[in-house]
Scaffold this motif. Structure first.
Motif, PDB file in Angstrom:
ATOM      1  N   PRO A  99       2.894  -1.989 -10.600  1.00 57.37           N
ATOM      2  CA  PRO A  99       3.689  -2.931 -10.637  1.00 57.37           C
ATOM      3  C   PRO A  99       2.452  -3.221  -8.550  1.00 57.37           C
ATOM      4  O   PRO A  99       2.551  -4.467  -9.150  1.00 57.37           O
ATOM      5  CB  PRO A  99       5.554  -2.679 -10.244  1.00 57.37           C
ATOM      6  N   ALA A 100       3.210  -2.095  -8.445  1.00 55.83           N
ATOM      7  CA  ALA A 100       2.109  -2.377  -6.590  1.00 55.83           C
ATOM      8  C   ALA A 100       1.344  -2.920  -7.197  1.00 55.83           C
ATOM      9  O   ALA A 100       0.638  -3.359  -5.808  1.00 55.83           O
ATOM     10  CB  ALA A 100       2.737  -1.773  -5.861  1.00 55.83           C
ATOM     11  N   MET A 101       0.573  -2.118  -7.374  1.00 51.44           N
ATOM     12  CA  MET A 101      -1.151  -2.371  -7.768  1.00 51.44           C
ATOM     13  C   MET A 101      -0.984  -3.368  -8.596  1.00 51.44           C
ATOM     14  O   MET A 101      -2.630  -3.657  -8.234  1.00 51.44           O
ATOM     15  CB  MET A 101      -1.446  -0.385  -8.506  1.00 51.44           C
ATOM     16  N   ARG A 102      -0.438  -3.596  -9.554  1.00 50.90           N
ATOM     17  CA  ARG A 102      -0.850  -4.700 -10.112  1.00 50.90           C
ATOM     18  C   ARG A 102      -1.133  -5.871  -9.141  1.00 50.90           C
ATOM     19  O   ARG A 102      -1.707  -6.863  -9.530  1.00 50.90           O
ATOM     20  CB  ARG A 102       0.012  -5.297 -11.761  1.00 50.90           C
ATOM     21  N   ALA A 115      -4.524   4.718  -1.419  1.00 54.08           N
ATOM     22  CA  ALA A 115      -3.720   3.791  -1.243  1.00 54.08           C
ATOM     23  C   ALA A 115      -2.896   5.190   0.457  1.00 54.08           C
ATOM     24  O   ALA A 115      -3.133   4.738   0.924  1.00 54.08           O
ATOM     25  CB  ALA A 115      -2.830   3.455  -1.639  1.00 54.08           C
ATOM     26  N   GLY A 116      -3.169   6.129   0.214  1.00 52.55           N
ATOM     27  CA  GLY A 116      -2.122   7.103   0.561  1.00 52.55           C
ATOM     28  C   GLY A 116      -3.110   6.981   2.506  1.00 52.55           C
ATOM     29  O   GLY A 116      -2.378   8.138   3.419  1.00 52.55           O
ATOM     30  N   GLY A 117      -3.978   7.441   2.386  1.00 44.31           N
ATOM     31  CA  GLY A 117      -5.067   7.659   3.461  1.00 44.31           C
ATOM     32  C   GLY A 117      -5.198   6.179   4.001  1.00 44.31           C
ATOM     33  O   GLY A 117      -5.867   6.717   5.572  1.00 44.31           O
ATOM     34  N   TRP A 118      -4.749   5.544   3.607  1.00 41.29           N
ATOM     35  CA  TRP A 118      -5.209   4.609   4.462  1.00 41.29           C
ATOM     36  C   TRP A 118      -4.669   3.963   5.873  1.00 41.29           C
ATOM     37  O   TRP A 118      -2.758   4.198   5.419  1.00 41.29           O
ATOM     38  CB  TRP A 118      -5.149   2.920   3.762  1.00 41.29           C
ATOM     39  N   ARG A 119      -4.775   3.788   6.919  1.00 41.84           N
ATOM     40  CA  ARG A 119      -3.701   3.828   7.528  1.00 41.84           C
ATOM     41  C   ARG A 119      -4.441   2.874   9.131  1.00 41.84           C
ATOM     42  O   ARG A 119      -5.277   1.879   9.592  1.00 41.84           O
ATOM     43  CB  ARG A 119      -4.459   5.085   9.196  1.00 41.84           C
ATOM     44  N   GLN A 120      -2.844   1.995   9.151  1.00 43.13           N
ATOM     45  CA  GLN A 120      -2.551   0.598  10.061  1.00 43.13           C
ATOM     46  C   GLN A 120      -3.155   0.976  11.856  1.00 43.13           C
ATOM     47  O   GLN A 120      -2.966   1.657  11.476  1.00 43.13           O
ATOM     48  CB  GLN A 120      -1.291   0.228   9.908  1.00 43.13           C
ATOM     49  N   GLY A 121      -3.875  -0.029  11.791  1.00 42.86           N
ATOM     50  CA  GLY A 121      -4.551   0.105  13.501  1.00 42.86           C
ATOM     51  C   GLY A 121      -5.992   0.089  13.288  1.00 42.86           C
ATOM     52  O   GLY A 121      -6.150  -0.460  13.991  1.00 42.86           O
ATOM     53  N   ASN A 122      -6.618   0.996  12.329  1.00 39.02           N
ATOM     54  CA  ASN A 122      -7.933   0.856  12.109  1.00 39.02           C
ATOM     55  C   ASN A 122      -8.576  -0.873  11.609  1.00 39.02           C
ATOM     56  O   ASN A 122      -9.697  -1.279  12.528  1.00 39.02           O
ATOM     57  CB  ASN A 122      -9.130   1.803  10.748  1.00 39.02           C
ATOM     58  N   ALA A 123      -7.926  -1.240  10.768  1.00 42.62           N
ATOM     59  CA  ALA A 123      -8.703  -2.382   9.924  1.00 42.62           C
ATOM     60  C   ALA A 123      -6.941  -2.637   9.169  1.00 42.62           C
ATOM     61  O   ALA A 123      -6.592  -1.842   8.407  1.00 42.62           O
ATOM     62  CB  ALA A 123      -9.974  -1.727   9.633  1.00 42.62           C
ATOM     63  N   ARG A 124      -7.371  -4.222   9.180  1.00 43.60           N
ATOM     64  CA  ARG A 124      -6.324  -4.491   8.446  1.00 43.60           C
ATOM     65  C   ARG A 124      -6.478  -4.305   6.844  1.00 43.60           C
ATOM     66  O   ARG A 124      -7.974  -3.893   6.828  1.00 43.60           O
ATOM     67  CB  ARG A 124      -6.592  -6.095   8.596  1.00 43.60           C
ATOM     68  N   PHE A 125      -6.451  -4.228   6.001  1.00 49.73           N
ATOM     69  CA  PHE A 125      -5.857  -3.979   4.475  1.00 49.73           C
ATOM     70  C   PHE A 125      -7.400  -4.685   3.743  1.00 49.73           C
ATOM     71  O   PHE A 125      -8.250  -4.811   3.433  1.00 49.73           O
ATOM     72  CB  PHE A 125      -5.096  -3.502   3.333  1.00 49.73           C
ATOM     73  N   SER A 126      -7.028  -5.868   3.938  1.00 48.12           N
ATOM     74  CA  SER A 126      -8.203  -6.233   3.351  1.00 48.12           C
ATOM     75  C   SER A 126      -9.492  -6.297   3.895  1.00 48.12           C
ATOM     76  O   SER A 126     -10.170  -6.535   3.558  1.00 48.12           O
ATOM     77  CB  SER A 126      -7.781  -8.556   3.718  1.00 48.12           C
ATOM     78  N   LEU A 135     -10.051   1.242  -8.463  1.00 53.03           N
ATOM     79  CA  LEU A 135      -9.800   2.543  -8.668  1.00 53.03           C
ATOM     80  C   LEU A 135      -9.582   3.248  -6.940  1.00 53.03           C
ATOM     81  O   LEU A 135      -9.161   3.648  -7.410  1.00 53.03           O
ATOM     82  CB  LEU A 135     -10.900   3.186  -9.258  1.00 53.03           C
ATOM     83  N   ARG A 136     -10.838   3.261  -6.377  1.00 48.59           N
ATOM     84  CA  ARG A 136     -10.969   3.358  -4.669  1.00 48.59           C
ATOM     85  C   ARG A 136      -9.699   3.430  -4.303  1.00 48.59           C
ATOM     86  O   ARG A 136      -9.124   4.373  -3.305  1.00 48.59           O
ATOM     87  CB  ARG A 136     -11.806   3.406  -4.249  1.00 48.59           C
ATOM     88  N   VAL A 137      -8.703   1.894  -4.694  1.00 49.81           N
ATOM     89  CA  VAL A 137      -7.497   1.338  -3.783  1.00 49.81           C
ATOM     90  C   VAL A 137      -6.809   2.870  -4.096  1.00 49.81           C
ATOM     91  O   VAL A 137      -5.715   3.397  -3.392  1.00 49.81           O
ATOM     92  CB  VAL A 137      -7.734  -0.160  -3.506  1.00 49.81           C
ATOM     93  N   TRP A 138      -6.539   2.575  -5.537  1.00 48.17           N
ATOM     94  CA  TRP A 138      -5.415   3.700  -5.980  1.00 48.17           C
ATOM     95  C   TRP A 138      -5.099   5.056  -5.562  1.00 48.17           C
ATOM     96  O   TRP A 138      -4.774   5.484  -4.772  1.00 48.17           O
ATOM     97  CB  TRP A 138      -5.829   2.895  -7.481  1.00 48.17           C
ATOM     98  N   LEU A 192       0.743  -1.086   0.145  1.00 46.43           N
ATOM     99  CA  LEU A 192       0.177   0.081   0.264  1.00 46.43           C
ATOM    100  C   LEU A 192       0.831   1.227   0.193  1.00 46.43           C
ATOM    101  O   LEU A 192       0.263   2.250  -0.658  1.00 46.43           O
ATOM    102  CB  LEU A 192      -0.856  -0.019   1.158  1.00 46.43           C
ATOM    103  N   GLY A 193       2.045   1.342   1.137  1.00 44.78           N
ATOM    104  CA  GLY A 193       2.955   2.452   0.580  1.00 44.78           C
ATOM    105  C   GLY A 193       3.563   2.776  -0.653  1.00 44.78           C
ATOM    106  O   GLY A 193       3.247   3.446  -1.292  1.00 44.78           O
ATOM    107  N   SER A 194       3.451   1.865  -1.498  1.00 41.14           N
ATOM    108  CA  SER A 194       3.599   1.797  -2.913  1.00 41.14           C
ATOM    109  C   SER A 194       3.083   2.519  -3.820  1.00 41.14           C
ATOM    110  O   SER A 194       3.008   3.273  -4.348  1.00 41.14           O
ATOM    111  CB  SER A 194       4.816   0.770  -3.292  1.00 41.14           C
ATOM    112  N   ILE A 195       1.962   1.577  -3.525  1.00 35.28           N
ATOM    113  CA  ILE A 195       0.774   2.370  -4.498  1.00 35.28           C
ATOM    114  C   ILE A 195      -0.035   3.641  -4.157  1.00 35.28           C
ATOM    115  O   ILE A 195       0.199   4.158  -4.985  1.00 35.28           O
ATOM    116  CB  ILE A 195       0.044   1.141  -3.720  1.00 35.28           C
ATOM    117  N   ALA A 196       0.620   3.955  -3.395  1.00 30.81           N
ATOM    118  CA  ALA A 196       0.297   5.805  -2.370  1.00 30.81           C
ATOM    119  C   ALA A 196       1.405   6.660  -2.984  1.00 30.81           C
ATOM    120  O   ALA A 196       0.622   7.603  -3.451  1.00 30.81           O
ATOM    121  CB  ALA A 196       0.393   5.649  -1.211  1.00 30.81           C
ATOM    122  N   ALA A 197       2.614   5.735  -3.983  1.00 33.32           N
ATOM    123  CA  ALA A 197       3.852   6.470  -3.806  1.00 33.32           C
ATOM    124  C   ALA A 197       3.990   6.138  -5.495  1.00 33.32           C
ATOM    125  O   ALA A 197       3.923   7.092  -6.528  1.00 33.32           O
ATOM    126  CB  ALA A 197       5.409   5.900  -3.888  1.00 33.32           C
ATOM    127  N   GLY A 198       2.403   5.986  -6.156  1.00 36.93           N
ATOM    128  CA  GLY A 198       2.288   5.602  -7.325  1.00 36.93           C
ATOM    129  C   GLY A 198       3.006   4.697  -8.337  1.00 36.93           C
ATOM    130  O   GLY A 198       2.482   4.527  -9.667  1.00 36.93           O
TER     131      GLY A 198
END
Length: 190
Positions: A26-29, A68-79, A62-65, A17-23
């Motif tokens: 391949p991480a998104m794929r 991704a930068g706004g998602w914060r660990q601790g609130n919930a797992r990404f899955s 599309l929403r993940v893309w 997710l950190g990589s996706i947030a940076a654009g």
């Protein structure tokens, strides 16, 4: 790749997710490869329509893309978060279906056999279960899909649905009873 190592938080998608947030495309794929089958499966079961499920999956990623930068660990797992996004999109579509039906009620209800009646085997148990799943309450259907089809634990499914574990277990029990009644009724009609 840096995505293969275990992240500090224990969430296997955190580094990705950190990589996706940076654009990082391949991480998104890779994220799509990891999550797409489960998202399409949950959407297909909730909506009963493969094409709509693919649309929901596309919008989910599309929403993940975008977020991704706004998602914060601790609130919930990404899955858990991505399942919640997909199920919310499914509920939006289900609500729109009801709105369309309410705006344009049919003049006369056709009572003959369905056009595809000869194509589907009425005796196929999986088809019977799919039809029954579409007839139960949406929240019960969601609980059953998350626990039995997506193999989430009760705690994980409760988190996705934003309910307590007790409430989830109640939804599961009511959903199983509803399915049993529908399947027994259909068996008696056949």
């Amino acid at each position: 790749m840096k995505w293969d190592r275990a992240p500090k938080s224990g969430d296997p998608d955190e580094d990705l997710l950190g990589s996706i947030a940076a654009g990082d495309v391949p991480a998104m794929r890779m994220m799509i490869t990891r999550q797409l089958p489960r998202i399409v499966a949950v959407a297909t079961r909730m909506l009963g329509d493969a094409a709509e499920a693919e649309d929901v999956a596309q919008e989910t990623f599309l929403r993940v893309w975008r977020n991704a930068g706004g998602w914060r660990q601790g609130n919930a797992r990404f899955s858990t978060w991505v399942h919640r996004v997909a199920t919310n999109l499914c509920y939006d579509r289900l609500r729109r279906r009801k709105d369309v039906l309410a705006e344009h009620p049919p003049d006369i209800e056709y009572e003959g056999p369905a056009p595809d009646a000869g194509l589907m085997s009425e005796d196929d148990p999986s088809k019977r279960v799919e039809r029954a799943m579409q007839m139960i309450a949406p929240r019960q259907r969601e609980a059953i899909i998350l626990v039995y089809y997506q193999a989430l634990s009760n705690a994980e499914a409760a988190e996705v649905m934003d309910v307590s574990v007790d409430a989830l277990e109640s939804l599961l029990a009511r959903g199983r009873r509803s399915l049993q009644v529908l399947l027994l009724k259909e068996q008696g009609d056949g």
